[in-house]
Design a protein around this motif. Structure first.
Motif, PDB file in Angstrom:
ATOM      1  N   ILE A   1      -2.389   0.280  -6.336  1.00 36.00           N
ATOM      2  CA  ILE A   1      -2.730   0.637  -7.714  1.00 36.00           C
ATOM      3  C   ILE A   1      -3.675   1.827  -7.633  1.00 36.00           C
ATOM      4  CG2 ILE A   1      -3.809  -0.120  -9.858  1.00 36.00           C
ATOM      5  CD1 ILE A   1      -3.121  -3.022  -8.995  1.00 36.00           C
ATOM      6  N   LEU A   2      -3.247   2.961  -8.187  1.00 31.70           N
ATOM      7  CA  LEU A   2      -4.016   4.193  -8.080  1.00 31.70           C
ATOM      8  C   LEU A   2      -4.645   4.602  -9.403  1.00 31.70           C
ATOM      9  CD1 LEU A   2      -1.551   6.357  -5.940  1.00 31.70           C
ATOM     10  CD2 LEU A   2      -3.520   5.029  -5.145  1.00 31.70           C
ATOM     11  N   HIS A   3      -5.802   5.216  -9.307  1.00 30.64           N
ATOM     12  CA  HIS A   3      -6.471   5.855 -10.439  1.00 30.64           C
ATOM     13  C   HIS A   3      -6.783   7.279  -9.993  1.00 30.64           C
ATOM     14  CE1 HIS A   3      -9.164   6.706 -13.737  1.00 30.64           C
ATOM     15  NE2 HIS A   3     -10.060   7.099 -12.853  1.00 30.64           N
TER      16      HIS A   3
ATOM     17  N   ASN B   1     -13.471  28.675  -9.338  1.00 27.79           N
ATOM     18  CA  ASN B   1     -14.083  27.406  -8.942  1.00 27.79           C
ATOM     19  C   ASN B   1     -13.011  26.424  -8.523  1.00 27.79           C
ATOM     20  OD1 ASN B   1     -17.049  27.683  -9.812  1.00 27.79           O
ATOM     21  ND2 ASN B   1     -15.884  28.531 -11.504  1.00 27.79           N
ATOM     22  N   SER B   2     -13.316  25.652  -7.509  1.00 28.49           N
ATOM     23  CA  SER B   2     -12.379  24.659  -7.005  1.00 28.49           C
ATOM     24  C   SER B   2     -12.159  23.538  -8.011  1.00 28.49           C
ATOM     25  CB  SER B   2     -12.905  24.052  -5.697  1.00 28.49           C
ATOM     26  OG  SER B   2     -13.008  25.039  -4.713  1.00 28.49           O
ATOM     27  N   VAL B   3     -10.926  23.061  -8.056  1.00 26.59           N
ATOM     28  CA  VAL B   3     -10.565  21.898  -8.860  1.00 26.59           C
ATOM     29  C   VAL B   3      -9.988  20.869  -7.890  1.00 26.59           C
ATOM     30  CG1 VAL B   3      -9.108  21.027 -10.730  1.00 26.59           C
ATOM     31  CG2 VAL B   3     -10.055  23.352 -10.875  1.00 26.59           C
ATOM     32  N   GLU B   4     -10.596  19.686  -7.866  1.00 23.64           N
ATOM     33  CA  GLU B   4     -10.173  18.626  -6.941  1.00 23.64           C
ATOM     34  C   GLU B   4      -9.690  17.408  -7.715  1.00 23.64           C
ATOM     35  OE1 GLU B   4     -13.124  18.996  -3.165  1.00 23.64           O
ATOM     36  OE2 GLU B   4     -14.014  18.225  -5.006  1.00 23.64           O
ATOM     37  N   ILE B   5      -8.837  16.648  -7.064  1.00 21.22           N
ATOM     38  CA  ILE B   5      -8.442  15.349  -7.605  1.00 21.22           C
ATOM     39  C   ILE B   5      -9.033  14.282  -6.695  1.00 21.22           C
ATOM     40  CG2 ILE B   5      -6.219  15.364  -6.380  1.00 21.22           C
ATOM     41  CD1 ILE B   5      -5.100  13.762  -8.808  1.00 21.22           C
ATOM     42  N   PHE B   6      -9.654  13.276  -7.313  1.00 23.49           N
ATOM     43  CA  PHE B   6     -10.115  12.089  -6.597  1.00 23.49           C
ATOM     44  C   PHE B   6      -9.079  11.003  -6.874  1.00 23.49           C
ATOM     45  CE2 PHE B   6     -15.039  12.633  -6.330  1.00 23.49           C
ATOM     46  CZ  PHE B   6     -14.882  13.895  -5.802  1.00 23.49           C
ATOM     47  N   ILE B   7      -8.543  10.422  -5.822  1.00 22.79           N
ATOM     48  CA  ILE B   7      -7.555   9.350  -5.958  1.00 22.79           C
ATOM     49  C   ILE B   7      -8.222   8.053  -5.509  1.00 22.79           C
ATOM     50  CG2 ILE B   7      -5.292   8.493  -5.265  1.00 22.79           C
ATOM     51  CD1 ILE B   7      -4.575  11.476  -4.661  1.00 22.79           C
ATOM     52  N   TYR B   8      -8.310   7.118  -6.433  1.00 24.37           N
ATOM     53  CA  TYR B   8      -8.939   5.820  -6.174  1.00 24.37           C
ATOM     54  C   TYR B   8      -7.882   4.772  -5.872  1.00 24.37           C
ATOM     55  CZ  TYR B   8     -13.202   7.708  -8.285  1.00 24.37           C
ATOM     56  OH  TYR B   8     -14.317   8.453  -8.571  1.00 24.37           O
ATOM     57  N   ASP B   9      -8.151   3.931  -4.889  1.00 28.71           N
ATOM     58  CA  ASP B   9      -7.297   2.786  -4.568  1.00 28.71           C
ATOM     59  C   ASP B   9      -7.931   1.569  -5.227  1.00 28.71           C
ATOM     60  OD1 ASP B   9      -5.947   0.619  -3.541  1.00 28.71           O
ATOM     61  OD2 ASP B   9      -6.098   1.271  -1.451  1.00 28.71           O
ATOM     62  N   LEU B  10      -7.369   1.156  -6.364  1.00 29.50           N
ATOM     63  CA  LEU B  10      -7.963   0.053  -7.131  1.00 29.50           C
ATOM     64  C   LEU B  10      -7.599  -1.328  -6.583  1.00 29.50           C
ATOM     65  CD1 LEU B  10      -7.681   1.428 -10.770  1.00 29.50           C
ATOM     66  CD2 LEU B  10      -9.570   1.620  -9.142  1.00 29.50           C
ATOM     67  N   ASN B  11      -6.696  -1.389  -5.615  1.00 28.22           N
ATOM     68  CA  ASN B  11      -6.400  -2.677  -4.982  1.00 28.22           C
ATOM     69  C   ASN B  11      -7.631  -3.231  -4.279  1.00 28.22           C
ATOM     70  OD1 ASN B  11      -3.736  -1.272  -5.186  1.00 28.22           O
ATOM     71  ND2 ASN B  11      -3.036  -3.252  -4.454  1.00 28.22           N
ATOM     72  N   LYS B  12      -8.503  -2.344  -3.831  1.00 32.36           N
ATOM     73  CA  LYS B  12      -9.700  -2.755  -3.097  1.00 32.36           C
ATOM     74  C   LYS B  12     -10.762  -3.351  -4.005  1.00 32.36           C
ATOM     75  CE  LYS B  12      -9.072   0.892   0.340  1.00 32.36           C
ATOM     76  NZ  LYS B  12      -9.640   2.144   0.855  1.00 32.36           N
ATOM     77  N   ASP B  13     -10.585  -3.198  -5.315  1.00 34.67           N
ATOM     78  CA  ASP B  13     -11.585  -3.653  -6.284  1.00 34.67           C
ATOM     79  C   ASP B  13     -11.121  -4.970  -6.906  1.00 34.67           C
ATOM     80  OD1 ASP B  13     -13.442  -4.033  -8.255  1.00 34.67           O
ATOM     81  OD2 ASP B  13     -13.241  -2.044  -9.129  1.00 34.67           O
ATOM     82  N   SER B  14     -11.782  -6.059  -6.557  1.00 35.36           N
ATOM     83  CA  SER B  14     -11.342  -7.377  -7.033  1.00 35.36           C
ATOM     84  C   SER B  14     -11.566  -7.589  -8.529  1.00 35.36           C
ATOM     85  CB  SER B  14     -12.031  -8.479  -6.236  1.00 35.36           C
ATOM     86  OG  SER B  14     -13.426  -8.401  -6.422  1.00 35.36           O
ATOM     87  N   HIS B  15     -12.397  -6.765  -9.165  1.00 36.41           N
ATOM     88  CA  HIS B  15     -12.693  -6.939 -10.591  1.00 36.41           C
ATOM     89  C   HIS B  15     -12.147  -5.808 -11.463  1.00 36.41           C
ATOM     90  CE1 HIS B  15     -15.844  -9.346  -8.569  1.00 36.41           C
ATOM     91  NE2 HIS B  15     -15.499 -10.197  -9.495  1.00 36.41           N
ATOM     92  N   CYS B  16     -11.204  -5.044 -10.949  1.00 36.74           N
ATOM     93  CA  CYS B  16     -10.646  -3.918 -11.703  1.00 36.74           C
ATOM     94  C   CYS B  16     -10.044  -4.413 -13.016  1.00 36.74           C
ATOM     95  CB  CYS B  16      -9.580  -3.214 -10.868  1.00 36.74           C
ATOM     96  SG  CYS B  16      -8.682  -1.954 -11.745  1.00 36.74           S
ATOM     97  N   TRP B  17     -10.444  -3.804 -14.144  1.00 33.66           N
ATOM     98  CA  TRP B  17     -10.013  -4.250 -15.471  1.00 33.66           C
ATOM     99  C   TRP B  17      -8.506  -4.177 -15.665  1.00 33.66           C
ATOM    100  CZ3 TRP B  17      -7.260  -1.008 -18.524  1.00 33.66           C
ATOM    101  CH2 TRP B  17      -7.305   0.347 -18.198  1.00 33.66           C
ATOM    102  N   CYS B  18      -7.816  -3.255 -14.978  1.00 34.53           N
ATOM    103  CA  CYS B  18      -6.377  -3.084 -15.220  1.00 34.53           C
ATOM    104  C   CYS B  18      -5.510  -3.774 -14.177  1.00 34.53           C
ATOM    105  CB  CYS B  18      -6.027  -1.602 -15.271  1.00 34.53           C
ATOM    106  SG  CYS B  18      -6.374  -0.745 -13.721  1.00 34.53           S
ATOM    107  N   LYS B  19      -6.123  -4.399 -13.180  1.00 37.05           N
ATOM    108  CA  LYS B  19      -5.363  -4.979 -12.074  1.00 37.05           C
ATOM    109  C   LYS B  19      -4.378  -6.053 -12.563  1.00 37.05           C
ATOM    110  CE  LYS B  19      -6.246  -6.030  -7.297  1.00 37.05           C
ATOM    111  NZ  LYS B  19      -7.281  -6.168  -6.293  1.00 37.05           N
ATOM    112  N   ASP B  20      -4.819  -6.936 -13.443  1.00 29.78           N
ATOM    113  CA  ASP B  20      -3.929  -7.992 -13.937  1.00 29.78           C
ATOM    114  C   ASP B  20      -2.718  -7.419 -14.658  1.00 29.78           C
ATOM    115  OD1 ASP B  20      -5.511  -9.979 -12.899  1.00 29.78           O
ATOM    116  OD2 ASP B  20      -6.606 -10.318 -14.762  1.00 29.78           O
ATOM    117  N   GLU B  21      -2.939  -6.373 -15.455  1.00 34.96           N
ATOM    118  CA  GLU B  21      -1.825  -5.739 -16.163  1.00 34.96           C
ATOM    119  C   GLU B  21      -0.825  -5.141 -15.184  1.00 34.96           C
ATOM    120  OE1 GLU B  21      -0.313  -3.320 -19.805  1.00 34.96           O
ATOM    121  OE2 GLU B  21      -2.265  -4.282 -19.823  1.00 34.96           O
TER     122      GLU B  21
END
Length: 160
Positions: A35-37, A4-24
């Motif tokens: 900022i990647l997740h 079975n395939s295993v994929e990674i999803f890479i999120y760009d959290l800079n685009k999210d103005s309310h990201c909980w970890c952005k301030d940190e």
């Protein structure tokens, strides 16, 4: 043997103005740094590690850490990282074991030193074998965080 395939999803959290970890992260990084997740998708489930510990949800649904974006806006890249011979039940048992491991409890999460990328790295190795690697941008992001954090701590100590 069935794989079975295993994929990674890479999120760009800079685009999210309310990201909980952005301030940190912005205490350590500059405003123009990405900022990647990351999360791992296998057998129709997406797995990630964050302030709530290891989480599972259906892929392409907006995860709770992405607050004001839909999937298409938040995910910057999806990449195949390998194949696994583990069945869906074996993966679920592995995830339960990890959830009960003291290293992956929510209280152990640290956005810089023990984060989603560390979990993704371990998880793909458990699923695909020790030769499985994350995309270079993830390793570079974590390296950048650690380098910036050291200089940020030094500046803080010198100036206070």
């Amino acid at each position: 043997m069935y794989t079975n395939s295993v994929e990674i999803f890479i999120y760009d959290l800079n685009k999210d103005s309310h990201c909980w970890c952005k301030d940190e992260f912005l205490q350590i990084l500059t405003d123009d740094e990405v900022i990647l997740h990351s999360s791992i998708v296998v057998h129709g489930s997406e797995y990630s590690y964050g302030e709530n510990g290891i989480e599972q949800h259906k892929p392409k649904l907006r995860p709770q850490y992405v607050t004001d974006l839909d999937f298409e806006e938040a995910v910057s890249r999806i990449k195949l990282v390998g194949k696994t011979h583990l069945t869906k039940i074996e993966v679920e048992l592995l995830v339960e074991k990890l959830k009960n491991d003291a290293n992956w409890l929510a209280c152990k999460f640290n956005p810089v030193e023990h984060n989603c990328h560390h979990f993704s790295d371990l998880f793909i190795k458990l699923l695909c074998g020790v030769g499985a690697v994350l995309p270079a941008e993830i390793y570079n992001f974590n390296k950048n965080l650690l380098e910036h954090r050291e200089s940020w701590i030094y500046e803080f100590c010198v100036n206070n």
